[in-house]
Write an enzyme that holds these catalytic residues in place. Structure first.
Site, PDB file in Angstrom:
ATOM      1  N   THR A 290       0.841  -1.194   0.000  1.00  0.00           N
ATOM      2  CA  THR A 290       0.000   0.000   0.000  1.00  0.00           C
ATOM      3  C   THR A 290       0.876   1.244   0.000  1.00  0.00           C
ATOM      4  O   THR A 290       2.030   1.209   0.440  1.00  0.00           O
ATOM      5  CB  THR A 290      -0.908   0.062   1.245  1.00  0.00           C
ATOM      6  OG1 THR A 290      -0.108   0.387   2.398  1.00  0.00           O
ATOM      7  CG2 THR A 290      -1.645  -1.230   1.475  1.00  0.00           C
ATOM      8  N   ASP A 291       0.331   2.345  -0.461  1.00  0.00           N
ATOM      9  CA  ASP A 291       0.954   3.635  -0.208  1.00  0.00           C
ATOM     10  C   ASP A 291       0.738   3.954   1.277  1.00  0.00           C
ATOM     11  O   ASP A 291       0.063   3.210   1.999  1.00  0.00           O
ATOM     12  CB  ASP A 291       0.335   4.716  -1.099  1.00  0.00           C
ATOM     13  CG  ASP A 291       1.272   5.899  -1.327  1.00  0.00           C
ATOM     14  OD1 ASP A 291       2.240   6.063  -0.550  1.00  0.00           O
ATOM     15  OD2 ASP A 291       1.022   6.683  -2.263  1.00  0.00           O
TER      16      ASP A 291
END
Length: 572
Positions: A290-291
């Site tokens: 994920t960011d």
């Protein structure tokens, strides 16, 4: 669910490596398995983001993290931190840095080569290749083994400033060409490549740090642009992809016709984008991370206790950053115990994580005491070879966008008295302009024979026009506007209303505007007749900029169409 095959790219593991992955997972406790899903962010000094009350060793012992990133510090400090973390870790860590333009992304004394925008402007793949080459060499000397770059977004919208300088082009062909070269340079070092931001940023102007990002392209438009970019890198064996907090509504509804607008989630929480599109249709066999999980594009979707485990359930394999380490760890653990994360999904994520560690042979290096870096390796940071590459990149990239008033070249005889205007952006943020840039420019000009007066931008009084014209031979406006995550897009912000720094003087004296960061400032200063994009405030870039302004070196960069910001006045 698409299951990883560790024998195939991007892993290409042998039976011994695969056996280490499987046996290690088999011998983990549940808590150790959950910990491997997390990338922790380490700080030097006060840890003010995560509310952390633990020592670094306690984080490793109690939470069993799989990866580490860090914020700030020079090369010795960074290497010391990474060495200590790897020394204390039971299972060796993936350690990441954001090197999109050179080693400066890994440590404060690292070498800047060229941003994506500068590489594109140079029209020379050698520039992006060398940016990757230096990024890899300098970061690995610190102990970094994952690079959260290059950015493979396509800058379709000129208003977008979150990827304005990080994007390598405005079309798929350019992005593919320059990011391929960057990765070829990076691959000279033993480091994992992580491209971003799936499913693609650059079509709108907003920033996922502050709001859900939306890529509005149709299925056909996406396939012909971002789809081509991602297929290229997946085919080339990229190991990791960072999912952005970005929705792709048209494609999501194509994959799941029952979805309504209210059901649309960012890629980080959307199985149709991770499992169905990325891992199945595009056949990505690597790791999805994920960011940063504190970004509003994710936090605005649902309760945190829900989206922490849902990100893994949706197909992401690692979760980037804790909010509160105790709380988030428990959220993830509860999600597993409650069945949100299935046994099959957890096993697959762990195999992808440990598979990358096995690909780098981190476990062997750990057992042979070869994982820790020696201070002698830091001699490569800022070495003469890398500085020469930085100078070459500046020479090729600095771009004269227009000079319709024929103000160039300048010289210390006809333009001796210079009024210097410094326009700066955010202060005290994650990134900010260098406070020494003004002094550097002033000093360099004075060494060449100019007399430099610093303008007081807070002053609204312009004074007598004829007197200004009599006392000033050249107005040099420097846009060193830097910021990150505090505004949806960054524009010129004048120091005061109707301040005397607003370019009222373009018809009074020769005026030159040079940007040291964002490339689209002409939108706010269409009256300026001479405009230059210089991309960075390094010493090498400043020297090259002034050399070119004086005609000692040709402007070699080529602007893209975004610089005109769809304004006819900008071209005058």
């Amino acid at each position: 669910m698409a299951k990883v095959n560790l024998k195939q790219k991007p892993y290409n593991l042998d039976e011994i490596q695969i056996n280490w992955v499987k046996e290690t997972i088999k011998n983990m406790t549940t808590e150790e398995k959950i910990g491997q899903l997390f990338f922790n962010l380490f700080f030097f000094g006060n840890d003010h983001f995560s509310g952390n009350k633990y020592t670094n060793k306690e984080i490793l012992d109690k939470f069993h993290i799989g990866g580490a990133r860090y914020h700030g510090a020079n090369s010795e400090e960074v290497q010391g931190l990474i060495n200590q973390l790897q020394k204390d870790a039971k299972i060796p860590l993936l350690v990441a840095a954001n090197c999109d333009a050179g080693g400066n992304g890994a440590c404060s004394d690292g070498t800047y080569i060229a941003s994506g925008a500068q590489a594109e402007a140079s029209r020379d793949t050698k520039v992006s290749y060398q940016a990757g080459y230096v990024s890899g060499r300098e970061s690995t000397s610190l102990g970094v083994n994952v690079n959260f770059d290059p950015c493979v977004d396509i800058l379709k919208n000129w208003r977008n400033t979150i990827v304005n300088t990080r994007a390598y082009g405005t079309n798929a062909d350019d992005v593919i060409k320059y990011t391929n070269a960057y990765i070829q340079g990076l691959n000279h070092s033993e480091i994992i490549t992580c491209i971003k931001h799936w499913p693609g940023d650059g079509t709108e102007e907003r920033d996922q740090h502050l709001v859900l990002g939306v890529n509005e392209l149709s299925v056909k438009e996406w396939e012909e642009s971002f789809g081509r970019v991602y297929r290229n890198h997946i085919d080339n064996g990229v190991e990791m992809i960072m999912a952005g907090h970005i929705a792709l509504p048209e494609y999501q509804k194509f994959l799941m016709p029952e979805l309504e607008d209210k059901d649309i989630l960012p890629a980080t929480l959307a199985p149709e984008l991770i499992e169905d599109l990325l891992k199945t249709k595009l056949n990505f066999n690597g790791l999805v991370i994920t960011d940063a999980s504190h970004m509003l594009g994710m936090t605005s979707a649902m309760r945190r206790e829900d989206y922490v485990p849902k990100s893994i359930a949706a197909g992401c394999d690692m979760f980037l950053f804790f909010n509160n380490i105790d709380e988030d760890f428990q959220f993830m653990l509860n999600g597993y115990k409650n069945g949100v994360i299935t046994e099959e999904r957890l096993q697959d994520a762990l195999e992808r994580i440990l598979g990358l560690k096995a690909k780098l042979n981190l476990h062997i290096k750990q057992s042979n005491n070869q994982l820790l870096k020696d201070k002698k390796e830091l001699e490569i940071i800022g070495c003469e070879e890398h500085i020469k590459m930085s100078i070459e990149a500046a020479d090729k990239g600095i771009t004269l966008v227009k000079d319709t008033q024929n103000n160039l070249p300048i010289n210390p005889i006809n333009h001796k008295r210079v009024r210097l205007y410094m326009l700066e952006g955010e202060k005290g943020g994650i990134y900010e302009s260098n406070s020494s840039t003004q002094d550097l420019i002033k000093s360099e000009l004075e060494n060449r024979g100019y007399i430099v007066t610093i303008n007081n931008g807070f002053d609204r009084i312009k004074g007598k026009t004829l007197q200004y014209r009599e006392e000033t031979d050249l107005a040099l406006v420097i846009g060193n506007i830097v910021g990150y995550g505090a505004e949806n897009n960054y524009r010129i912000r004048w120091k005061a209303a109707m301040a005397n720094e607003v370019p009222w003087f373009v018809h009074e004296v020769p005026t030159i505007f040079a940007s040291l960061n964002f490339t689209t400032h002409l939108h706010d200063v269409t009256m300026v007749k001479t405009y230059i994009n210089a991309y960075k405030d390094t010493h090498e870039s400043i020297i090259q900029l002034i050399d070119k302004m004086e005609g000692k070196s040709k402007f070699k960069g080529t602007p893209n169409e975004n610089v005109w910001t769809n304004k006819w006045q900008a071209k005058l």
